[in-house]
Motif scaffolding. Structure first.
Motif, short mmCIF file in Angstrom:
data_model
loop_
_atom_site.label_atom_id
_atom_site.label_comp_id
_atom_site.label_asym_id
_atom_site.label_seq_id
_atom_site.Cartn_x
_atom_site.Cartn_y
_atom_site.Cartn_z
N TRP A 53 0.82 -1.21 0.00
CA TRP A 53 0.00 0.00 0.00
C TRP A 53 0.86 1.26 0.00
O TRP A 53 0.51 2.25 -0.63
N PHE A 62 -4.86 6.25 -3.69
CA PHE A 62 -5.27 5.22 -2.74
C PHE A 62 -5.46 3.90 -3.50
O PHE A 62 -5.72 3.93 -4.71
N THR A 67 -9.37 -5.09 -2.74
CA THR A 67 -10.45 -5.47 -1.81
C THR A 67 -10.01 -5.42 -0.36
O THR A 67 -10.85 -5.40 0.55
N TRP A 69 -8.28 -2.93 0.93
CA TRP A 69 -8.23 -1.53 1.39
C TRP A 69 -9.62 -1.13 1.86
O TRP A 69 -10.51 -0.84 1.07
N GLN A 70 -9.81 -1.09 3.18
CA GLN A 70 -11.13 -0.82 3.76
C GLN A 70 -11.05 0.29 4.81
O GLN A 70 -11.86 0.33 5.74
N TYR A 71 -10.10 1.19 4.66
CA TYR A 71 -9.82 2.17 5.71
C TYR A 71 -10.01 3.60 5.21
O TYR A 71 -9.78 3.88 4.02
N LYS A 174 -9.23 5.44 11.43
CA LYS A 174 -10.24 4.38 11.60
C LYS A 174 -11.43 5.04 12.25
O LYS A 174 -11.27 5.81 13.21
N SER A 217 -12.57 5.26 -1.99
CA SER A 217 -12.72 3.93 -2.56
C SER A 217 -12.93 2.86 -1.49
O SER A 217 -13.46 1.78 -1.78
N PHE A 218 -12.54 3.17 -0.26
CA PHE A 218 -12.66 2.17 0.81
C PHE A 218 -14.10 1.83 1.12
O PHE A 218 -14.39 0.74 1.65
N GLU A 221 -15.37 -1.41 -0.57
CA GLU A 221 -14.83 -2.67 -0.05
C GLU A 221 -15.34 -2.95 1.36
O GLU A 221 -15.57 -4.09 1.73
N GLN A 222 -15.52 -1.88 2.16
CA GLN A 222 -15.99 -2.07 3.53
C GLN A 222 -17.40 -2.66 3.53
O GLN A 222 -17.74 -3.51 4.35
N TYR A 253 -11.37 -10.39 2.05
CA TYR A 253 -11.27 -9.03 2.59
C TYR A 253 -10.29 -8.94 3.75
O TYR A 253 -10.51 -8.24 4.75
#
Length: 423
Positions: A53, A62, A67, A69-71, A174, A217-218, A221-222, A253
């Motif tokens: 990353w 970013f 998939t 990257w959920q932050y 977060k 973009s997160f 995926e989240q 994920y």
């Protein structure tokens, strides 16, 4: 002016305790390739995933189509920070920065605990509680996030503005640190904290969006995450495997998730419970009538516990958040969360047994693995219920002391005042 003198003994003891436990954690991280310590799975996230990353972020974007990257966008700044230390590998720089933030958090708790009427127990909980997770805290950036939440709570007592700024910075890394502002006293302190948090978030988001593409973009995926193996729903499904449930475990994920029949229903139920938790917290704030210096701390711990336990994901590093918030609570002698802190520490110890020590048992769904997760999640659930009940009770106004009423004279309406005094 009279000042409370603090003997250096407890502070020196905490310092020695921090140095020895962190040396042990560093030793563990250098030997993390051993089978008992997870075969390198704990540290792999830094040198493989975070470093990957970092390369994407350094090129101005970013990880839009990743998939894993959920932050929120603020996480990008944390992952770019190790690149500022020359002469070190990314892994070395990341661990060094994490250790420095850990020390800063401990120092802030010591400073808060040495003030008049406060306690060093909070600093002791952070210093001794974090090593219960072995070397995991040094290989995740949750220490940095927790530090921002801790600083927000500690700063809010003197400067609600600073508290709002730190909470917003944490939420950008977060989301959960936004919950620490829930217990701010009504009126000007709450308005000031929330206003500064909002402006800080907007400003930082604008800067990140100007510097890096695809900042949101997160969200895609989240939303696609399922039921992680270690969550409450995952524990129930894992137990159902022994009753004939046909589901299985799959890596998705960035976590081991359960797939199969009824998983979607369990995920939906988790989201519904999270919504109910939010409603309970709003109800508490509306009904609360008594605030003490510990109320913002207690409310933060209770809120994060509620959202953690009802989440579809309960990763081991989530215990870092809870240890940090429990430590802040215990800096105050008025906290209602002392027994909750004990349950959090016990859950942290069991989390380590589950991961990395016995994770194969958890994935395999064996009876020892299922019972281990049942015990860990049982402790977290008990701590959550106890935390909210004690928070609710502490917010009730203290009972007014009413003097016992004397019986009126039966003929008081007929007798003059002089006669009444004579009688």
């Amino acid at each position: 002016m009279n000042r409370l003198r603090v003997t250096p003994g407890p502070v020196l003891t905490l310092t020695a305790m921090w140095l020895s436990t962190r040396a042990l954690m560093l030793w563990l991280i250098t030997h993390s390739g051993g089978r008992l310590l997870g075969g390198g799975s704990v540290t792999r996230e830094v040198w493989r995933l975070y470093f990957h990353w970092y390369g994407v972020l350094a090129h101005g974007s970013f990880p839009a189509h990743d998939t894993l990257w959920q932050y929120p966008p603020g996480a990008g700044a944390v992952l770019l920070a190790p690149g500022l230390l020359p002469g070190l590998t990314y892994f070395q720089a990341f661990v060094l920065l994490t250790l420095a933030v850990d020390a800063l958090t401990g120092a802030a708790l010591v400073r808060a605990g040495t003030r008049p009427g406060r306690s060093l127990l909070g600093a002791a909980v952070w210093t001794g509680g974090l090593p219960l997770l072995l070397h995991l805290p040094l290989a995740r950036y949750d220490v940095q996030v927790t530090a921002l939440a801790v600083l927000s709570l500690l700063a809010s007592a003197r400067s609600p503005r600073a508290g709002g700024v730190f909470a917003a910075l944490g939420a950008l890394v977060k989301v959960w640190p936004a919950l620490v502002l829930l217990g701010m006293p009504r009126g000007r302190p709450a308005r000031s904290a929330w206003t500064w948090a909002a402006w800080t978030a907007i400003t930082c988001l604008a800067l990140l969006a100007a510097c890096l593409t695809h900042p949101f973009s997160f969200l895609r995926e989240q939303g696609g995450r399922g039921v992680q193996l270690e969550s409450l729903g995952g524990t129930a499904l894992n137990l159902a495997r022994h009753a004939g449930w046909s589901g299985r475990v799959r890596y998705r994920y960035g976590a081991m998730e359960l797939v199969g029949p009824h998983v979607h229903a369990v995920a939906t139920a988790s989201l519904a419970l999270t919504a109910v938790s939010f409603g309970l917290l709003v109800l508490w704030r509306v009904r609360a009538r008594h605030w003490s210096e510990a109320t913002p701390y207690d409310a933060a711990l209770s809120a994060v516990l509620l959202f953690t336990v009802t989440s579809r994901v309960i990763s081991p590093q989530y215990l870092i958040w809870l240890i940090g918030l429990a430590a802040v609570c215990l800096t105050s002698r008025h906290t209602s969360q002392r027994p909750v802190a004990v349950l959090v520490l016990a859950a942290a110890a069991l989390s380590t047994v589950a991961y990395p020590l016995c994770y194969r048992e958890i994935i395999g769904g064996t009876w020892p693995g299922c019972l281990l997760m049942l015990a860990r999640n049982g402790l977290l659930t008990a701590g959550t219920v106890l935390s909210f009940v004690r928070l609710w009770q502490a917010a009730r106004p203290p009972a007014e002391k009413i003097a016992p009423a004397t019986e009126p004279h039966p003929d008081s309406h007929r007798l003059p005042k002089r006669a009444l005094s004579a009688s």
